[in-house]
Design a protein around this motif. Structure first.
Motif, mmCIF file in Angstrom:
data_model
loop_
_atom_site.group_PDB
_atom_site.id
_atom_site.type_symbol
_atom_site.label_atom_id
_atom_site.label_comp_id
_atom_site.label_asym_id
_atom_site.label_seq_id
_atom_site.Cartn_x
_atom_site.Cartn_y
_atom_site.Cartn_z
ATOM 1 N N ASP A 57 9.094 -5.023 9.386
ATOM 2 C CA ASP A 57 8.669 -4.810 7.497
ATOM 3 C C ASP A 57 9.456 -4.039 6.997
ATOM 4 O OD1 ASP A 57 7.161 -4.821 5.433
ATOM 5 O OD2 ASP A 57 5.856 -3.908 6.171
ATOM 6 N N HIS A 104 9.702 -3.818 4.345
ATOM 7 C CA HIS A 104 9.027 -2.675 2.932
ATOM 8 C C HIS A 104 8.343 -1.472 3.365
ATOM 9 C CE1 HIS A 104 8.765 -7.514 1.692
ATOM 10 N NE2 HIS A 104 9.079 -6.655 1.073
ATOM 11 N N ASP A 105 8.668 -1.324 4.540
ATOM 12 C CA ASP A 105 8.583 -0.235 5.314
ATOM 13 C C ASP A 105 9.207 0.584 6.401
ATOM 14 O OD1 ASP A 105 6.571 1.794 5.705
ATOM 15 O OD2 ASP A 105 5.466 1.304 7.025
ATOM 16 N N ARG A 129 10.665 5.926 1.234
ATOM 17 C CA ARG A 129 10.619 4.862 2.219
ATOM 18 C C ARG A 129 10.753 3.765 0.476
ATOM 19 N NH1 ARG A 129 8.644 6.035 6.485
ATOM 20 N NH2 ARG A 129 8.620 3.516 7.631
ATOM 21 N N THR A 130 10.769 2.299 0.884
ATOM 22 C CA THR A 130 11.199 1.149 1.095
ATOM 23 C C THR A 130 9.257 0.956 -0.257
ATOM 24 O OG1 THR A 130 10.846 -0.169 2.958
ATOM 25 C CG2 THR A 130 13.377 0.641 1.526
ATOM 26 N N ASN A 131 8.606 1.524 0.233
ATOM 27 C CA ASN A 131 7.354 0.876 0.276
ATOM 28 C C ASN A 131 6.438 1.420 -1.179
ATOM 29 O OD1 ASN A 131 7.022 3.275 0.258
ATOM 30 N ND2 ASN A 131 5.166 2.864 2.337
ATOM 31 N N GLU A 132 7.490 1.794 -1.409
ATOM 32 C CA GLU A 132 7.741 2.846 -2.692
ATOM 33 C C GLU A 132 8.839 1.648 -4.400
ATOM 34 O OE1 GLU A 132 7.251 6.096 -4.317
ATOM 35 O OE2 GLU A 132 5.780 5.819 -2.248
ATOM 36 N N SER A 155 8.551 -7.600 -3.896
ATOM 37 C CA SER A 155 9.118 -8.004 -2.504
ATOM 38 C C SER A 155 10.004 -8.351 -2.784
ATOM 39 C CB SER A 155 7.780 -8.893 -1.340
ATOM 40 O OG SER A 155 8.002 -9.522 -2.559
#
Ligand code: DO4
Ligand code: MG
Length: 282
Positions: free
Chosen positions: A195, A197-198, A218-221, A225
């Motif tokens: 993923d 995004h994480d 983290r890329t989830n910030e 997408s």
């Protein structure tokens, strides 16, 4: 010598694919071979590794890899993390435009670099001689082949905050100049990443052996997408077969900080690698 070689790193070993077949010297060669064979790059690389020379892991320390994409264009998305939106509002004479772009359906996507302006890990990145306030921008890089995501890399969107802050119309000068972009040290294939995004992302900046900046995120910030950014990047524009799209900076040093010649910048992305560059004035 100076001829490029294509190296595959698996969990256990390092393989020289150029030794297996002299046809494959660059990542672009691998992409085209996979397209002709109608296979994924992982499948074709796995098969070629069976006949490839195994290299000692020291090879990459002795000969740092050059930028893993040597053709096409680098583009970049911006204001995709709240920290970037806040930093831009603080530096700009026209702050409201950055909130608009953070929240609107259309992301900011801009032209960043040609291969001639792009460096790899362990090469020098540039700060402009006419800029007073310069920062590295650590970014997840998406590698595209014929508009499809084939891999991920680490990117540094070197930026002049003083030039961009003076007037948004100066953005191309704040962003595009000699050695303005760094990517590497490798490309991690898209199918081997769970993923994008994480992923943890970190950056350190050192001067004369002293660490001046050391932060992670983290890329989830990221507000958007990677698929959304890629869709916007390739819509209504025939981008080159191979292109890299940086996805926006996730970390911003405090206002009092500017890069100086000789500074060392390291940007790490979990599951991909660490991109290290020394700063030079251009
Ligand atoms: O709006 C200017 C550039 C934004 C950018 O490069 C970023 O957010 O990473
Ligand atoms: Mg950026």
């Amino acid at each position: 010598g100076n001829a490029p070689r294509l190296v595959v790193k698996t969990e256990g070993s390092l393989y020289d694919l150029t030794a297996a077949t002299d046809q494959l010297r660059t990542f672009e060669d691998l992409l085209r071979a996979a397209a002709i064979a109608k296979e994924s790059i992982d499948t074709i690389a796995d098969r070629l590794c069976e006949d490839a020379t195994v290299l000692s892991s020291d090879v990459l320390d002795e000969t740092p890899p050059s930028a893993p994409v040597s053709s096409g264009e680098v583009w970049a998305a911006g204001v995709t993390y709240r920290i970037s939106e806040e930093a831009r509002k603080a530096e700009s004479g026209m702050p409201e435009m950055y909130l608009d772009v953070y929240e609107s359906d259309r992301p900011e996507v801009f032209f960043k670099a040609t291969p001639s302006r792009t460096v790899g890990s362990d090469e020098s990145v540039g700060i402009r001689g006419d800029s007073e306030w310069d920062v590295p921008e650590p970014e997840l890089g998406v590698v595209l082949f014929e508009d499809e995501i084939v891999g991920y890399t680490v990117g540094n969107d070197m930026s002049s905050r003083s030039i961009e802050g003076e007037n948004p119309l100066y953005l191309p000068q704040a962003k595009v100049y000699d050695k303005c972009c760094s990517i590497g040290p490798c490309i991690r294939s898209a199918e081997s990443i769970d993923d994008p995004h994480d992923l943890e992302m970190w950056m350190t900046i050192s001067r004369d052996g002293e660490v001046l900046y050391d932060e992670s995120t983290r890329t989830n910030e990221m507000e958007r997408s990677v698929e959304e950014l890629v869709d916007c990047h390739v819509a209504h524009d025939a981008v080159p077969d191979v292109s890299v799209l940086l996805t926006g900076t996730s970390l911003v040093p405090d206002e009092g900080f500017t890069l100086r010649e000789g500074d060392e910048v390291s940007i790490g992305l979990e599951e991909i690698g660490t991109l290290s560059n020394t700063v030079v004035e251009v």
